[in-house]
Design an enzyme around this catalytic site. Structure first.
Site, PDB file in Angstrom:
ATOM      1  N   CYS A  94       0.421  -4.749   1.597  1.00 59.29           N
ATOM      2  CA  CYS A  94      -0.947  -4.983   1.335  1.00 59.29           C
ATOM      3  C   CYS A  94      -1.763  -5.115   2.724  1.00 59.29           C
ATOM      4  O   CYS A  94      -0.984  -6.224   3.385  1.00 59.29           O
ATOM      5  CB  CYS A  94      -1.159  -5.996   0.347  1.00 59.29           C
ATOM      6  N   HIS A 165       5.488   2.841   0.887  1.00 60.01           N
ATOM      7  CA  HIS A 165       3.840   3.686   0.458  1.00 60.01           C
ATOM      8  C   HIS A 165       3.841   4.370   2.087  1.00 60.01           C
ATOM      9  O   HIS A 165       4.161   3.938   3.112  1.00 60.01           O
ATOM     10  CB  HIS A 165       2.954   2.546   0.650  1.00 60.01           C
TER      11      HIS A 165
END
Length: 320
Positions: A94, A165
């Site tokens: 994040c 990611h």
């Protein structure tokens, strides 16, 4: 095709609540469902039961933890183990300012030794897998070698499952939303990671929005994680049943299972006007989908009967 492969619903703050995970499970029995990122302070200082409880139907369900203190991560792992989560995942992806301030998320990629300590401390509290979700890089530390060295260090602590990611995270200057859209996707870097670490379970995440794309990625890596595409078009989760040779449930079948759950949630004091935001995508791309969203959005006193009436109208319009 799916032997030793898997598909996951990505952790998304404000999206992958227990209500949405219950809904998601109606579409597909195989997909791994992730919680929102839950911080160690929310578990240790907040309403523990509220943030950790889930429905038995959600299994397999993974708790994503946000933190950087190995002892607190271990404490939360022990608590989560008692709740019966199938896995626990560490958020190293994040990019938001808020989590950076608390030394959570993508900024931890700069400290692989600390992430390794967290893995070890957490493994001491559970027999369940401890996994790591990370980016391919952060800011100007975006070379393939940077990610490779991070994975190499953390895997030495016993972590065998990494979710990458496939975008670099920019910790300054981009919002979390922009971080999902502006940095270019580099899927090849994740494929290369699997080639260099064949013994590790490597899962890919980022910009994946179709069954064909999922099939393509599964030729190179062990798993595929999908976020907003599953949320906004949940029938994609139903389509994924084809990968396991399973039937694909229809909107009508899913709604028939959803109504009793909604009645139960009403009896628990839930406000359907708030809760139904999670179900707006079920008619994505069909005639009447906009009317469905209008019928369910922003209503203070919505009833299950009203939801059913609106859904039946869409089903009839589309001969479903």
């Amino acid at each position: 095709m799916m032997n030793d492969k898997r598909i996951s619903l990505a952790p998304m703050i404000d999206y992958t609540t227990s209500d949405f995970r219950y809904f998601a499970r109606l579409f597909n029995p195989k997909i791994y469902l992730y919680t929102e990122m839950i911080s160690t302070s929310a578990i240790l200082k907040g309403d523990t039961d509220y943030v950790l409880r889930f429905n038995d139907t959600e299994h397999p369900v993974v708790l994503q933890l946000g933190g950087s203190d190995p002892s607190k991560m271990a404490q939360c792992t022990k608590i989560a183990d008692e709740y019966g989560y199938d896995e626990i995942n560490i958020n190293v992806g994040c990019p938001s300012d808020k989590v950076q301030h608390n030394k959570i998320g993508a900024c931890l990629m700069k400290e692989p030794a600390l992430v390794a300590k967290m893995v070890q401390a957490m493994q001491n509290e559970t027999d369940k897998p401890i996994t790591v979700k990370h980016r391919i890089g952060i800011d100007d530390m975006d070379s393939y070698e940077f990610m490779r060295d991070f994975v190499a260090c953390v895997s030495q602590a016993g972590c065998t499952h990494f979710i990458a990611h496939a975008r670099t995270a920019w910790l300054q200057g981009l919002s979390p939303k922009q971080n999902r859209e502006i940095p270019p996707l580099r899927y090849e870097d994740v494929y290369r990671l699997k080639q260099e670490f064949p013994h590790l379970f490597i899962e890919i995440n980022g910009g994946i929005d179709s069954l064909d794309a999922i099939k393509t990625h599964l030729q190179y890596v062990d798993g595929v994680m999908v976020g907003r595409a599953f949320y906004h078009n949940p029938m994609l989760m139903s389509e994924c049943n084809k990968l396991w040779g399973l039937n694909t449930p229809s909107q009508r079948q899913i709604l028939e299972q959803l109504y009793p759950y909604l009645q139960q949630r009403v009896s628990q004091g839930a406000n359907l006007g708030t809760l139904t935001r999670h179900f707006l995508g079920i008619f994505q791309g069909l005639t009447g989908a906009r009317k469905w969203r209008q019928d369910l959005s922003g209503k203070k006193n919505l009833t299950v009967a009203e939801i059913q009436k609106s859904a039946n109208h869409i089903l009839e319009q589309n001969n479903l």
